[in-house]
Design a protein around this motif. Structure first.
Motif, PDB file in Angstrom:
ATOM      1  N   ASP A   1     -18.108 -39.025  62.527  1.00  0.00           N
ATOM      2  CA  ASP A   1     -17.139 -40.119  62.598  1.00  0.00           C
ATOM      3  C   ASP A   1     -15.972 -39.949  61.618  1.00  0.00           C
ATOM      4  OD1 ASP A   1     -18.686 -40.417  60.368  1.00  0.00           O
ATOM      5  OD2 ASP A   1     -18.937 -42.577  60.566  1.00  0.00           O
ATOM      6  N   GLY A   2     -15.555 -38.711  61.394  1.00  0.00           N
ATOM      7  CA  GLY A   2     -14.448 -38.492  60.472  1.00  0.00           C
ATOM      8  C   GLY A   2     -13.882 -37.096  60.594  1.00  0.00           C
ATOM      9  N   CYS A   3     -13.074 -36.741  59.606  1.00  0.00           N
ATOM     10  CA  CYS A   3     -12.426 -35.431  59.587  1.00  0.00           C
ATOM     11  C   CYS A   3     -13.183 -34.477  58.682  1.00  0.00           C
ATOM     12  CB  CYS A   3     -10.984 -35.578  59.116  1.00  0.00           C
ATOM     13  SG  CYS A   3     -10.096 -34.011  59.062  1.00  0.00           S
TER      14      CYS A   3
ATOM     15  N   MET B   1      -7.027 -37.740  54.923  1.00  0.00           N
ATOM     16  CA  MET B   1      -7.934 -37.901  56.062  1.00  0.00           C
ATOM     17  C   MET B   1      -9.159 -36.988  56.008  1.00  0.00           C
ATOM     18  SD  MET B   1      -6.000 -36.186  59.291  1.00  0.00           S
ATOM     19  CE  MET B   1      -7.407 -36.461  60.328  1.00  0.00           C
TER      20      MET B   1
ATOM     21  N   GLN C   1     -12.477 -36.038  54.968  1.00  0.00           N
ATOM     22  CA  GLN C   1     -13.565 -36.822  54.384  1.00  0.00           C
ATOM     23  C   GLN C   1     -14.771 -35.972  54.011  1.00  0.00           C
ATOM     24  OE1 GLN C   1     -13.683 -39.043  57.974  1.00  0.00           O
ATOM     25  NE2 GLN C   1     -12.790 -40.866  57.026  1.00  0.00           N
TER      26      GLN C   1
ATOM     27  N   SER D   1      -4.963 -39.356  63.205  1.00  0.00           N
ATOM     28  CA  SER D   1      -5.659 -40.482  62.578  1.00  0.00           C
ATOM     29  C   SER D   1      -6.609 -41.107  63.591  1.00  0.00           C
ATOM     30  CB  SER D   1      -4.655 -41.523  62.085  1.00  0.00           C
ATOM     31  OG  SER D   1      -4.070 -42.181  63.184  1.00  0.00           O
ATOM     32  N   HIS D   2      -7.528 -41.935  63.075  1.00  0.00           N
ATOM     33  CA  HIS D   2      -8.460 -42.639  63.965  1.00  0.00           C
ATOM     34  C   HIS D   2      -7.695 -43.541  64.921  1.00  0.00           C
ATOM     35  CE1 HIS D   2     -12.194 -41.379  62.162  1.00  0.00           C
ATOM     36  NE2 HIS D   2     -11.692 -41.606  60.959  1.00  0.00           N
TER      37      HIS D   2
END
Length: 159
Positions: free
Chosen positions: A56-58, A26, A28, A153-154
């Motif tokens: 929009d991410g980790c 996860m 990114q 997680s998303h």
């Protein structure tokens, strides 16, 4: 946006923990505290090439608890509790000395970390030296991943 924040004193497992946490699927994007500190907006600026967080991410944010980094660490720690790898302070001093690095600055970092941790409710301290057996190592590394919330997680975010 998610941040896995790892803060450490030099010579306490910084590189080991960074590589371990970066290995999670996860994660990114990675950025160092020192680079992020130069960006007052914190978000990455792809046009100017400024280091920052992706919205929009980790993001994996890692760095040392240097005096200049403490305000940023405090800012990020409002939302994401950092994981903190630890080694025996004398071992870290010996490691610094072998590399001909400033031991006095390292002692200052240890003091700064102790003061910073004292003000936290539940710091995620990871005593790497105390994990001798394979199950103990697994337990410490699992605690690091859990502390950095790398099992998020998303899909879970929207629920």
């Amino acid at each position: 946006m998610h941040v896995a924040l790892m803060v450490s004193v030099p010579h306490t497992g910084t590189v080991f923990m960074r590589e371990f946490l970066a290995g999670f699927k996860m994660v990114q994007h990675q950025v160092e505290l020192e680079a992020l500190r130069k960006n007052q907006h914190l978000l990455v600026d792809w046009t100017a090439g400024g280091a920052g967080l992706i919205p929009d991410g980790c993001n994996l944010v890692t760095g040392h608890i240097r005096e200049a980094n403490v305000p940023l660490i405090n800012r990020l720690a409002q939302w994401w509790e950092p994981v903190i790898p630890l080694r025996d302070p004398l071992s870290s001093l010996l490691s610094a000395r072998v590399r001909e690095q400033d031991c006095a600055a390292l002692v200052g970092d240890w003091i700064r970390l102790a003061e910073w941790v004292a003000g936290r409710k539940e710091p995620q301290l990871l005593p790497l030296d105390l994990a001798i057996t394979q199950p103990q190592r697994f337990e410490v590394l699992f605690a690091a991943a859990k502390g950095a919330d790398l099992f998020w997680s998303h899909d879970a975010e929207g629920q």
